[in-house]
Structures are given as C-alpha cells and as structure tokens.
Design a protein around this motif. Structure first.
Motif, PDB file in Angstrom:
ATOM      1  N   ALA A  71       0.549  -6.055  16.303  1.00  9.27           N
ATOM      2  CA  ALA A  71      -0.733  -5.482  15.901  1.00  9.27           C
ATOM      3  C   ALA A  71      -1.020  -5.712  14.430  1.00  9.27           C
ATOM      4  O   ALA A  71      -2.170  -5.897  14.033  1.00  9.27           O
ATOM      5  N   VAL A  72       0.024  -5.679  13.609  1.00 11.57           N
ATOM      6  CA  VAL A  72      -0.107  -5.917  12.176  1.00 11.57           C
ATOM      7  C   VAL A  72       0.930  -6.960  11.796  1.00 11.57           C
ATOM      8  O   VAL A  72       2.115  -6.814  12.097  1.00 11.57           O
ATOM      9  N   ASP A  73       0.466  -8.012  11.134  1.00 15.93           N
ATOM     10  CA  ASP A  73       1.310  -9.185  10.927  1.00 15.93           C
ATOM     11  C   ASP A  73       1.351  -9.580   9.451  1.00 15.93           C
ATOM     12  O   ASP A  73       0.695 -10.513   9.009  1.00 15.93           O
ATOM     13  N   GLY A  74       2.087  -8.780   8.660  1.00 14.67           N
ATOM     14  CA  GLY A  74       2.279  -9.138   7.256  1.00 14.67           C
ATOM     15  C   GLY A  74       1.150  -8.683   6.349  1.00 14.67           C
ATOM     16  O   GLY A  74       0.758  -9.417   5.437  1.00 14.67           O
ATOM     17  N   VAL A  75       0.634  -7.477   6.555  1.00 19.90           N
ATOM     18  CA  VAL A  75      -0.467  -6.973   5.736  1.00 19.90           C
ATOM     19  C   VAL A  75       0.036  -6.562   4.353  1.00 19.90           C
ATOM     20  O   VAL A  75       0.979  -5.784   4.224  1.00 19.90           O
ATOM     21  N   SER A  76      -0.624  -7.098   3.320  1.00 23.56           N
ATOM     22  CA  SER A  76      -0.341  -6.734   1.935  1.00 23.56           C
ATOM     23  C   SER A  76      -1.658  -6.398   1.244  1.00 23.56           C
ATOM     24  O   SER A  76      -2.640  -7.120   1.412  1.00 23.56           O
ATOM     25  N   LEU A  77      -1.660  -5.316   0.486  1.00 21.74           N
ATOM     26  CA  LEU A  77      -2.865  -4.962  -0.268  1.00 21.74           C
ATOM     27  C   LEU A  77      -2.513  -3.953  -1.348  1.00 21.74           C
ATOM     28  O   LEU A  77      -1.426  -3.375  -1.351  1.00 21.74           O
ATOM     29  N   ALA A  78      -3.441  -3.786  -2.277  1.00 23.58           N
ATOM     30  CA  ALA A  78      -3.293  -2.785  -3.333  1.00 23.58           C
ATOM     31  C   ALA A  78      -4.643  -2.126  -3.548  1.00 23.58           C
ATOM     32  O   ALA A  78      -5.661  -2.805  -3.638  1.00 23.58           O
ATOM     33  N   VAL A  79      -4.645  -0.805  -3.624  1.00 22.77           N
ATOM     34  CA  VAL A  79      -5.877  -0.039  -3.789  1.00 22.77           C
ATOM     35  C   VAL A  79      -5.842   0.632  -5.161  1.00 22.77           C
ATOM     36  O   VAL A  79      -5.041   1.536  -5.391  1.00 22.77           O
ATOM     37  N   PRO A  80      -6.700   0.209  -6.091  1.00 18.73           N
ATOM     38  CA  PRO A  80      -6.704   0.819  -7.422  1.00 18.73           C
ATOM     39  C   PRO A  80      -7.123   2.283  -7.366  1.00 18.73           C
ATOM     40  O   PRO A  80      -7.995   2.661  -6.578  1.00 18.73           O
TER      41      PRO A  80
END
Length: 316
Positions: A26-35
């Motif tokens: 369902a999720v395949d390597g999700v990367s993120l940053a939320v300021p």
C-alpha cells in the motif's frame, strides 16, 4: 530520498516508509518532510496510500520498514496529546449531546472534564453555535456532525492537526467554513496536514504538497514548484486569419475555433509580439496563463491518476 524543508524545523518527517497488506504494497517508500507552521496537503486518488501513510506517521500503525519523526519524537505516540487527528471514518456517540461529545474528545486527550466542557462552550460560542450545545448527535446533519468532530479534534489546542479527507461529504458552504478554520489554525501557529482527492482544496490552502500515486511520492515540495514544471499557456485571438505572423507561432500551437493556444516559448513573449505586430495580425486578445495545480498533477502523476481523483476518496 527525504524531501527536506526549506528553512525552519520540521513537524513531521518520514523516510522510506513501507507498508504491505497481504500481497499488496500500500505504501512503497514514502519520504516527506512537513515544515512547522505550514499547511501541507497529501494528494492522490483512491488507493494511493494517503490514509496508510498518515496512520504510520501518527503511530496508529507501524511501518514494515522506514523511519518517522513526529514533533521531534521517534515514537509518534509519545506526541499524541499534542496532535489533533480527524480520521476519514467519523465516530460520534449518537445519543451524546454536542457539548458533551466535544468535551469527551478533550478528556481523551488528557484535559480534565470540567476544563473540556469550558473549552467546548468557548468553541461553540466563537462560531455562534451555542444553541447546538444540548442537541443529540443523531439529530445533526452530516455537515453539522463533522463540525462537532472537528471541534473535538481542536479542543486540546494541538500543535499538529491531521485531517484525513476532511472535505468529504460537505456542501460548498461547509467546505468554505472548513477552509477558513484551517487557515485560522495555521495562522495561530499550528501545523496542518490534510489528505484530499480534490485538487482545488490543496491549491487554495496549501503551501507545500506531496503527490502520492500507487504508494509512492511522485512529487513533494512547494505548490509553486509543482506548477513551475509546466510552461505558461498563451491564448491568442487575432483579427487576421493568416499572414506571415503565423510562422512565429510554435509548431504545437492549437486552433480551438476561437483562439490559438500554445506554451509560451522559452525566449518569452517579446519575439512573438514583435512578429504579430510586424505581420499585422491585429491582436484582439493575448493572455499568458500560469498552469494550475491540476495541470501539474496530470504532468506528474499521469492522466489515469487524475481521472481516478474524480472518483472518490482514499481507502488505503
């Protein structure tokens, strides 16, 4: 690769989150940053992985692999009392009066019940909803019930507000009210993350977005950066139907029956304008329009994902 925020600290970070259910990733390597202090949107069609990503970020479920940090904690649940979470699946006790429902959600976040009731009264009064106070939840419309649950999400004054498909099922008036509330919370210093399959909400509200398709992040960054992936569109209407000026139009210029449409050439509008004037095209209208977020979404995620966005919310 982790998308770094531009300046300031981050409220939420994730690196290579993976989650599999049965034989489906369902999720395949999700990367993120939320300021911190921003309004951040997760965009994607049904089954893209938005809800699962949010639940992993909040610590409701654990990833199979990858790391996340929530409000500075590597164990997200340690920050639970600083988070307001509105899940896609709404849940209120039908017989409970509105004031008590809001207060109950505050108590679940660690507030004393008396303080929760006081804050519930304030929240209702601020929105001219004091007459709702004793109404049982079962007597409310869907939009009213969602407002109650949202106030319960905010009662403990969270630093981070996470809303999963918050606009789903709301009419236009209640959508506008919710947008105003989100802006007010961000203006007060809260960080807001919401998932949506309606691009217009993200375009109006968000400073930064992540586009998720098939469990992967196709784009993460500023809304302007997504739109800047496409060149501006020129719309041109002339009195003359033909002439030497036609050679100045790009080969891909398209005649719609009323006007010409084409991407602004890399050299800008000046050479085009000179050619049109010299060729006596007789310019009636000429506008240069920046592509919208919908156009950027199509370019980034593809037509199929954009079409799926119009068919409903997210279940994964």
């Amino acid at each position: 690769m982790l998308q770094q925020a531009s300046g300031g600290d981050t409220a939420v970070e994730a690196h290579d989150l993976v989650k599999t259910f049965g034989d489906k990733r369902a999720v395949d390597g999700v990367s993120l940053a939320v300021p911190t202090g921003t309004i951040f949107g997760l965009l994607g069609p049904n089954g893209a992985g938005k809800t699962t990503s949010l639940r992993m970020l909040l610590g409701i479920i654990d990833p199979d692999s990858g790391t996340r940090r929530l409000l500075g904690r590597e164990r997200p649940l340690e920050a639970a009392r600083e988070v307001g979470y509105l899940p896609e699946e709404r849940g209120l006790y039908p017989a409970m009066p509105v004031r008590e429902a809001i207060a109950f959600m505050g108590a679940l976040r660690g507030l004393p019940l008396a303080e929760s009731r006081r804050r519930a009264d304030v929240l209702l009064a601020e929105r001219d909803l004091s007459d709702w106070s004793t109404k049982p939840i079962r007597t409310l419309s869907k939009g009213m019930a969602q407002t109650v649950q949202l106030l319960g999400t905010l009662i403990h004054r969270p630093r981070l507000i996470v809303l999963d498909e918050p606009f789903s099922g709301l009419d236009a008036i209640n959508q506008e009210k919710l947008e105003s509330l989100i802006r007010a919370e961000a203006a007060g210093g809260a960080t807001v993350i919401f998932s949506t399959h309606v691009i217009a909400h993200a375009e109006r509200l968000c400073e930064r977005i992540a586009i998720i398709a098939q469990g992967k992040v196709a784009f993460a960054g500023a809304v302007d950066a997504a739109r800047d992936r496409l060149r501006p569109i020129v719309r041109l209407r002339t009195r003359a139907e033909d002439g030497p000026w036609r050679s100045a139009l790009p080969p891909e210029a398209r005649w719609t029956g009323r006007e010409w449409r084409f991407e602004l050439p890399p050299e800008g509008p000046e050479p085009l304008l000179r050619a049109l004037l010299a060729g006596e095209a007789g310019i009636e209208t000429l506008s240069i329009e920046r592509p919208g977020l919908h156009d950027a979404f199509v370019a980034i995620a593809g037509e199929a994902a954009a079409e799926a966005m119009g068919r409903g919310g997210d279940t994964q």
